[in-house]
Design an enzyme around this catalytic site. Structure first.
Site, mmCIF file in Angstrom:
data_model
loop_
_atom_site.group_PDB
_atom_site.id
_atom_site.type_symbol
_atom_site.label_atom_id
_atom_site.label_comp_id
_atom_site.label_asym_id
_atom_site.label_seq_id
_atom_site.Cartn_x
_atom_site.Cartn_y
_atom_site.Cartn_z
ATOM 1 N N ARG A 176 11.714 -7.763 4.571
ATOM 2 C CA ARG A 176 12.217 -6.088 4.307
ATOM 3 C C ARG A 176 13.087 -6.168 5.505
ATOM 4 O O ARG A 176 13.800 -4.955 5.729
ATOM 5 C CB ARG A 176 10.712 -5.586 4.851
ATOM 6 C CG ARG A 176 10.491 -4.138 4.867
ATOM 7 C CD ARG A 176 9.443 -3.629 4.498
ATOM 8 N NE ARG A 176 7.450 -3.939 5.821
ATOM 9 C CZ ARG A 176 6.765 -3.591 5.758
ATOM 10 N NH1 ARG A 176 5.992 -3.232 4.530
ATOM 11 N NH2 ARG A 176 6.210 -3.623 7.003
ATOM 12 N N ARG B 179 11.399 -1.754 12.078
ATOM 13 C CA ARG B 179 9.840 -1.959 12.638
ATOM 14 C C ARG B 179 10.095 -2.523 13.135
ATOM 15 O O ARG B 179 9.928 -4.249 13.747
ATOM 16 C CB ARG B 179 9.311 -1.810 11.362
ATOM 17 C CG ARG B 179 9.136 0.041 10.575
ATOM 18 C CD ARG B 179 7.663 -0.405 9.655
ATOM 19 N NE ARG B 179 6.954 -0.303 10.064
ATOM 20 C CZ ARG B 179 5.446 0.053 9.600
ATOM 21 N NH1 ARG B 179 5.795 0.128 8.040
ATOM 22 N NH2 ARG B 179 4.744 -1.140 9.804
ATOM 23 N N ARG C 243 -9.640 1.144 9.194
ATOM 24 C CA ARG C 243 -9.062 -0.241 9.679
ATOM 25 C C ARG C 243 -9.454 -0.299 10.215
ATOM 26 O O ARG C 243 -9.784 -1.712 10.900
ATOM 27 C CB ARG C 243 -7.625 0.021 10.552
ATOM 28 C CG ARG C 243 -6.461 -0.370 9.632
ATOM 29 C CD ARG C 243 -5.402 -0.351 10.378
ATOM 30 N NE ARG C 243 -3.733 -1.094 10.380
ATOM 31 C CZ ARG C 243 -2.716 0.056 9.423
ATOM 32 N NH1 ARG C 243 -2.983 0.425 8.756
ATOM 33 N NH2 ARG C 243 -1.901 -1.455 9.726
ATOM 34 N N ARG D 219 -0.510 -8.885 13.327
ATOM 35 C CA ARG D 219 -1.264 -7.663 12.708
ATOM 36 C C ARG D 219 -2.085 -8.195 11.658
ATOM 37 O O ARG D 219 -3.257 -8.395 11.339
ATOM 38 C CB ARG D 219 -0.457 -6.871 12.012
ATOM 39 C CG ARG D 219 0.932 -5.916 13.248
ATOM 40 C CD ARG D 219 2.416 -5.311 11.663
ATOM 41 N NE ARG D 219 2.035 -4.437 10.919
ATOM 42 C CZ ARG D 219 2.752 -4.035 10.241
ATOM 43 N NH1 ARG D 219 3.994 -4.599 10.927
ATOM 44 N NH2 ARG D 219 2.437 -3.519 9.542
ATOM 45 N N LYS E 129 1.496 -1.276 0.412
ATOM 46 C CA LYS E 129 -0.018 0.212 0.042
ATOM 47 C C LYS E 129 0.804 0.805 -0.159
ATOM 48 O O LYS E 129 0.426 2.550 -0.648
ATOM 49 C CB LYS E 129 -1.186 0.134 1.341
ATOM 50 C CG LYS E 129 -2.025 -0.885 1.194
ATOM 51 C CD LYS E 129 -2.766 -1.008 2.662
ATOM 52 C CE LYS E 129 -2.147 -0.600 3.256
ATOM 53 N NZ LYS E 129 -2.035 -1.901 4.299
HETATM 54 P P1 AMP Z 1 1.107 0.804 8.877
HETATM 55 O O1 AMP Z 1 2.179 0.969 8.482
HETATM 56 O O2 AMP Z 1 -0.015 1.143 8.320
HETATM 57 O O3 AMP Z 1 1.190 -1.009 8.991
HETATM 58 O O4 AMP Z 1 0.452 0.934 10.512
HETATM 59 C C1 AMP Z 1 1.646 0.298 11.466
HETATM 60 C C2 AMP Z 1 0.691 0.425 13.016
HETATM 61 O O5 AMP Z 1 0.097 2.020 12.896
HETATM 62 C C3 AMP Z 1 -0.324 -0.391 13.229
HETATM 63 O O6 AMP Z 1 0.228 -1.638 13.028
HETATM 64 C C4 AMP Z 1 -0.875 0.520 14.297
HETATM 65 O O7 AMP Z 1 -0.701 -0.536 14.840
HETATM 66 C C5 AMP Z 1 -1.184 1.650 14.124
HETATM 67 N N1 AMP Z 1 -1.785 2.152 12.679
HETATM 68 C C6 AMP Z 1 -1.941 2.075 11.564
HETATM 69 N N2 AMP Z 1 -3.212 2.857 11.423
HETATM 70 C C7 AMP Z 1 -4.335 2.803 11.769
HETATM 71 C C8 AMP Z 1 -5.319 2.945 11.885
HETATM 72 N N3 AMP Z 1 -6.429 3.596 11.184
HETATM 73 N N4 AMP Z 1 -5.897 2.321 12.818
HETATM 74 C C9 AMP Z 1 -5.671 1.844 14.627
HETATM 75 N N5 AMP Z 1 -4.318 1.434 14.036
HETATM 76 C C10 AMP Z 1 -3.031 2.232 13.200
#
Ligand code: AMP
Length: 207
Positions: free
Chosen positions: A127, A139, A88, A150, A13
């Site tokens: 990664r 990360r 989400r 996740r 994404k």
């Molecule tokens: P991402 O970089 O999109 O994979 O997001 C990393 C982490 O940020 C996720 O595993 C959640 O802990 C938090 N996070 C990101 N976007 C959201 C969202 N829309 N709602 C809740 N938590 C989020």
């Protein structure tokens, strides 16, 4: 144009959202990036989010909805934006619809990036290995066990949004197993389908 990039973690994404931002000149809104920035700054939101983000859990809906509500008011969002990692939860999707409805706007396309689970796990391992090789920090949520958590969160809390967008006729599926450029090409077909449809029609009418 308002686009939601939808898919499991590590489905690409972020990579594709950057390309959509460059190609269509619309803002790229990644809640993950915004939360990581808040954590790095040590802001109030960052303090609340840190343990959840590091542990692969979702940050509460009200926090994320607040971040998005504020962000879409910025001038660079006037033309449109691509959402990466948001919504989400069903609650967030409904909140987004309400927020946009109040401004007489709506999501135009939901692009669903379809990638097998085994491939996602492989990508995240790569990664982490790449980052380690370059001496960059890995990360914390890319740790294999946390990543599996996740994926579980995606299935339990995020995938249930799909029927909502399905009912609105907004889902466009792309094969996320293909190369980055091929995925970009599929997305471009989706996002320019309106224009393409018209040009085909006008070509036919002027034949
Ligand atoms: P991402 O970089 O999109 O994979 O997001 C990393 C982490 O940020 C996720 O595993 C959640 O802990 C938090 N996070 C990101 N976007 C959201 C969202 N829309 N709602 C809740 N938590 C989020």
């Amino acid at each position: 144009m308002i686009v939601v990039l939808f898919g499991p973690p590590a489905s690409g994404k972020g990579t594709q959202a950057k390309r959509i931002h460059e190609r269509y000149g619309i803002a790229h809104l990644s809640t993950g990036d915004m939360l990581r920035a808040a954590i790095a700054q040590g802001s109030e939101i960052g303090k609340k989010a840190k343990a959840l983000v590091d542990g692969g859990q979702l940050v509460p809906d009200d926090i994320v909805l607040g971040i998005i509500a504020e962000r879409i008011e910025q001038p660079d969002c006037a033309k449109g934006f691509v959402l990466d990692g948001f919504p989400r939860t069903v609650e967030q999707a409904k909140g987004l619809d309400a927020m946009l409805g109040g401004k007489k706007r709506a999501v135009d396309h939901v692009i669903l990036m379809e990638v097998d689970e085994a491939e996602l796990i492989k990508r995240v391992e790569n990664r982490a290995a790449e980052a380690k090789k370059k001496g960059e920090p890995v990360r914390p949520d890319d740790d294999p066990e946390t990543f599996k958590k996740r994926l579980g969160v995606y299935k339990a809390q995020t995938a249930p949004i799909l029927p909502l967008y399905e009912a609105q006729g907004k889902i466009r599926r792309v094969d996320g197993m293909k190369s980055i450029d091929e995925v970009t090409a599929q997305i471009e077909v989706v996002l320019s389908s309106g224009k393409q449809g018209k040009s085909v029609l006008s070509r036919w009418l002027t034949r």
